[in-house]
Design a protein around this motif. Structure first.
Motif, PDB file in Angstrom:
ATOM      1  N   LEU A  63       0.566  -1.259  -0.118  1.00 51.96           N
ATOM      2  CA  LEU A  63       0.398  -0.383  -0.214  1.00 51.96           C
ATOM      3  C   LEU A  63       0.775   1.521  -0.047  1.00 51.96           C
ATOM      4  O   LEU A  63       0.441   2.298  -0.214  1.00 51.96           O
ATOM      5  N   GLN A 118      -0.606  -4.639 -12.339  1.00 53.13           N
ATOM      6  CA  GLN A 118      -1.991  -5.356 -13.215  1.00 53.13           C
ATOM      7  C   GLN A 118      -1.459  -6.960 -12.377  1.00 53.13           C
ATOM      8  O   GLN A 118      -2.675  -7.287 -11.732  1.00 53.13           O
ATOM      9  N   ARG A 154      -3.249  -9.163  -4.900  1.00 54.71           N
ATOM     10  CA  ARG A 154      -4.276  -8.589  -3.713  1.00 54.71           C
ATOM     11  C   ARG A 154      -4.913  -9.462  -2.815  1.00 54.71           C
ATOM     12  O   ARG A 154      -5.412  -9.492  -2.430  1.00 54.71           O
ATOM     13  N   THR A 165     -15.269  -7.035  -7.159  1.00 54.82           N
ATOM     14  CA  THR A 165     -13.987  -6.371  -7.949  1.00 54.82           C
ATOM     15  C   THR A 165     -13.262  -7.473  -8.309  1.00 54.82           C
ATOM     16  O   THR A 165     -12.627  -7.582  -9.292  1.00 54.82           O
ATOM     17  N   TYR A 166     -13.481  -9.069  -7.400  1.00 55.18           N
ATOM     18  CA  TYR A 166     -12.675 -10.162  -8.502  1.00 55.18           C
ATOM     19  C   TYR A 166     -13.510 -10.880  -9.330  1.00 55.18           C
ATOM     20  O   TYR A 166     -13.550 -11.834  -9.159  1.00 55.18           O
ATOM     21  N   GLN A 226      -4.563  -9.169   2.003  1.00 53.55           N
ATOM     22  CA  GLN A 226      -5.151  -9.081   3.251  1.00 53.55           C
ATOM     23  C   GLN A 226      -5.102  -7.806   4.149  1.00 53.55           C
ATOM     24  O   GLN A 226      -4.408  -8.510   4.999  1.00 53.55           O
ATOM     25  N   MET A 227      -6.038  -7.057   4.506  1.00 51.46           N
ATOM     26  CA  MET A 227      -5.603  -5.877   6.292  1.00 51.46           C
ATOM     27  C   MET A 227      -6.853  -5.959   6.669  1.00 51.46           C
ATOM     28  O   MET A 227      -8.140  -5.856   6.178  1.00 51.46           O
ATOM     29  N   PRO A 260     -14.902  -7.114  -2.106  1.00 47.75           N
ATOM     30  CA  PRO A 260     -13.797  -7.614  -2.813  1.00 47.75           C
ATOM     31  C   PRO A 260     -14.417  -8.590  -3.590  1.00 47.75           C
ATOM     32  O   PRO A 260     -13.512  -8.747  -4.187  1.00 47.75           O
ATOM     33  N   ARG A 302      -2.396  -6.198  -9.120  1.00 48.75           N
ATOM     34  CA  ARG A 302      -3.814  -6.452  -8.617  1.00 48.75           C
ATOM     35  C   ARG A 302      -4.384  -7.822  -7.840  1.00 48.75           C
ATOM     36  O   ARG A 302      -5.567  -8.544  -7.619  1.00 48.75           O
TER      37      ARG A 302
END
Lengths: 279, 329
Positions: B69, B90, B96, B126-127, B100-101, B123, B93
């Motif tokens: 980050l 890319q 990621r 996003t995927y 995780q956080m 999330p 991404r």
């Protein structure tokens, strides 16, 4: 959405504003059926009639029915308001979001452009743009739109700067969310409240600016029924015939006022944190 | 617990220096904050590595560096033996989803305008998971962290701090990550809630088998959850050991001082408190040699000049201290 409406309803002033705007909108749409006379038609016999059963708001110096002209004038005012403010909201917000989120030289470039635009007084800037473009309704809307772009850009930029360092943005980044999605899904919704208030305020200002520019003879052509032009023409007659100035004045005031109170209500209703407090 | 299995994350010479810009036109010597300075350690699969240290010692910066980050100034971070510092946007991404956080402040880490469902779903969206899959997953996750499913359409402000942190945990688990950096996950919570959340985190680890890097400044919290503990001081690691070893036999004077500061709920027990004097020096101009020498009760001349090496005191017990080294030889 239902929820949002419920919260909006609790604010009575805002609802009144909304209803008035709705009425103005409907008048503008159905102007043809609401008006007893043609707003362009001159009638020298009945010039400067005071309000009576035949001419509800009286007539102007050419004998045109003021009520009909005001009803048609709503079209111009709303059109100018919606298109000009829509233009400045979209352009300004995009500029502000990009400037705030990307920072660096992009931010510098955009901020300096808004600074330059900001350094002119509103009406003067609109006058200059109108002088360059020539007077027509489209150019009038464009000019007013350009004048209000920097306000939206600045508000959006400031809010983005405030939001972009928050943890939930970092959380989104840590999950691999794309910057454009972050802007759209996380930053924009949280930045909307001040922008919506600004929309309603600018809407009111746009109507005033149209009136002012038309008053100065730089707006739409002089025979067009616009509230500003009516006011401008009435200035020569209002000492004798008050109704020529009062009614367009009331129309402008009412429209501006309604947008302002509705804006306040919208802002409150859009914030989920203020929810349930009054119920 | 301590099984030295596979290495999941390896950090080599990790540095993060923040430049402080001098005032505009004046030519001032550029100042650099060495927030993280030359860290080397590994995190093993399935373990919990606790990181402790005072405020401003670079713990959180390090956590963010591990997830990229923040961009490191120097050094390499290997995740499953692949150096993520060289990844393109890319590739990063894609990667990621595996790390995780969990954030410190559950009041700020959840978007106030999204419902719980939307937050946990993000999330997955996003995927590009399918809608039906997502709903099922949200249900499972809410169940796992003990939030009733009927609350899924509520907004974050309607929850208490502990519940919000559970939501944050559920979000970080959504993609079945292998590695979770927890940045002081209970520091913002009431003490009564802290234990609940810690137990939840432990249970989830047993269930899903991921690896934690657990950052905290509270030693008892870290001891409770960690298999190994690293102690940081001004951007450097000063001691790293299994948590039992570190607690029972701390070798670095800074660790000793920290441990002696833990209150013991036993009035009859006399404590020998190692008092530290002075303030935490500024990381802008950290002291020369051993950074701890300004406050160290055992400081010697060599400490002021030479930076101590990172030595293995006993098996799996590392420290950086001249005095300790001397004692060993």
């Amino acid at each position: 959405m239902i929820d949002f409406w419920k919260r909006f309803k609790q604010n009575h002033m805002a609802v009144i504003g909304f209803v008035i705007i709705l009425i103005i909108l409907l008048t503008a749409i159905f102007a043809k059926w609401l008006t007893p006379y043609d707003p362009y038609e001159m009638d020298p016999v009945n010039r400067l009639q005071s309000p009576n059963g035949e001419f509800w708001f009286g007539t102007d110096q050419f004998g045109r029915d003021i009520f009909s002209r005001i009803v048609y004038g709503a079209r111009i005012s709303l059109q100018v308001g919606i298109i000009a403010v829509g233009f400045s909201f979209i352009v300004g917000t995009i500029m502000g979001l990009i400037a705030g989120y990307s920072g660096g030289w992009v931010d510098n470039l955009i901020s300096r452009i808004t600074d330059v635009l900001f350094s002119f007084p509103d009406i003067l800037l609109a006058l200059v743009i109108m002088a360059i473009l020539g007077s027509s309704l489209n150019n009038l809307m464009l000019a007013i739109g350009i004048v209000y772009v920097p306000i939206f850009a600045r508000i959006a930029r400031g809010t983005v700067l405030n939001i972009k360092d928050s943890l939930y943005i970092e959380a989104a980044r840590s999950m691999g969310v794309r910057p454009i999605t972050i802007l759209w899904r996380h930053i924009l919704p949280n930045a909307m409240a001040p922008l919506i208030v600004q929309i309603t305020l600018s809407f009111a200002f746009a109507i005033l600016a149209e009136a002012a520019l038309s008053f100065l003879g730089l707006g739409v052509s002089p025979d067009t029924p616009s509230w500003g032009i009516m006011l401008s023409e009435a200035k020569d007659w209002m000492e004798l015939s008050w109704w020529t100035a009062i009614f367009p004045g009331i129309a402008i005031t009412l429209a501006v006022f309604s947008f302002n109170i509705m804006g306040d209500g919208l802002r409150d209703a859009l914030d989920p944190r203020l929810r349930n407090e009054k119920s | 617990m301590q099984t030295k299995t596979k290495e999941l994350v390896r950090v080599e010479g990790l540095k993060k220096h923040f430049k402080l810009s001098g005032g505009g036109l004046r030519k001032e010597p550029e100042q650099v904050v060495k927030a993280v300075d030359d860290l080397n350690f590994s995190v093993y699969e399935g373990e919990t590595l606790g990181i402790v240290g005072e405020s401003g010692c670079g713990k959180s910066t390090m956590g963010r560096l591990l997830l990229r980050l923040l961009e490191p100034t120097e050094g390499n971070i290997y995740f499953e033996n692949r150096d993520i510092t060289t990844f393109s946007k890319q590739e990063l991404r894609e990667k990621r989803r595996e790390f995780q956080m969990i954030f410190q402040d559950p009041y700020a880490s959840l978007n106030p305008r999204m419902t719980v469902k939307e937050i946990i779903e993000e999330p997955l969206r996003t995927y590009k998971e399918k809608q039906a899959e997502r709903s099922k997953r949200v249900q499972t996750l809410l169940d796992a962290v003990g939030i009733p499913e009927s609350y899924k359409n509520r907004y974050p402000h309607e929850f208490s701090g502990g519940q919000r942190q559970r939501i944050g945990i559920a979000r970080s688990l959504a993609l079945n990550p292998k590695f979770i950096v927890a940045d002081e996950p209970v520091a913002a919570l009431d003490v009564s809630i802290q234990a609940q959340v810690l137990n939840l985190m432990k249970d989830l680890q047993d269930e899903f088998g991921f690896t934690y890097l657990f950052i905290a400044h509270d030693l008892s919290v870290v001891n409770y959850i960690s298999d190994r503990i690293g102690v940081m001081y001004l951007g450097k690691m000063v001691e790293l050991a299994d948590s039992d070893k570190l607690y029972n036999n701390p070798v670095h004077p800074y660790t000793q001082a920290l441990l002696s500061a833990i209150p013991v709920p036993d009035p009859t027990r006399k404590k020998e408190r190692v008092m530290l004097t002075g303030e935490l020096p500024s990381p802008v101009n950290p002291p020369s040699g051993c950074r701890f020498h300004t406050r160290c009760p055992l400081a010697q001349d060599i400490c002021k000049q030479v930076e101590p090496e990172w030595i293995e005191v006993e098996e799996n017990h590392f420290a950086a201290c001249h005095v300790v080294k001397e004692r060993l030889s």
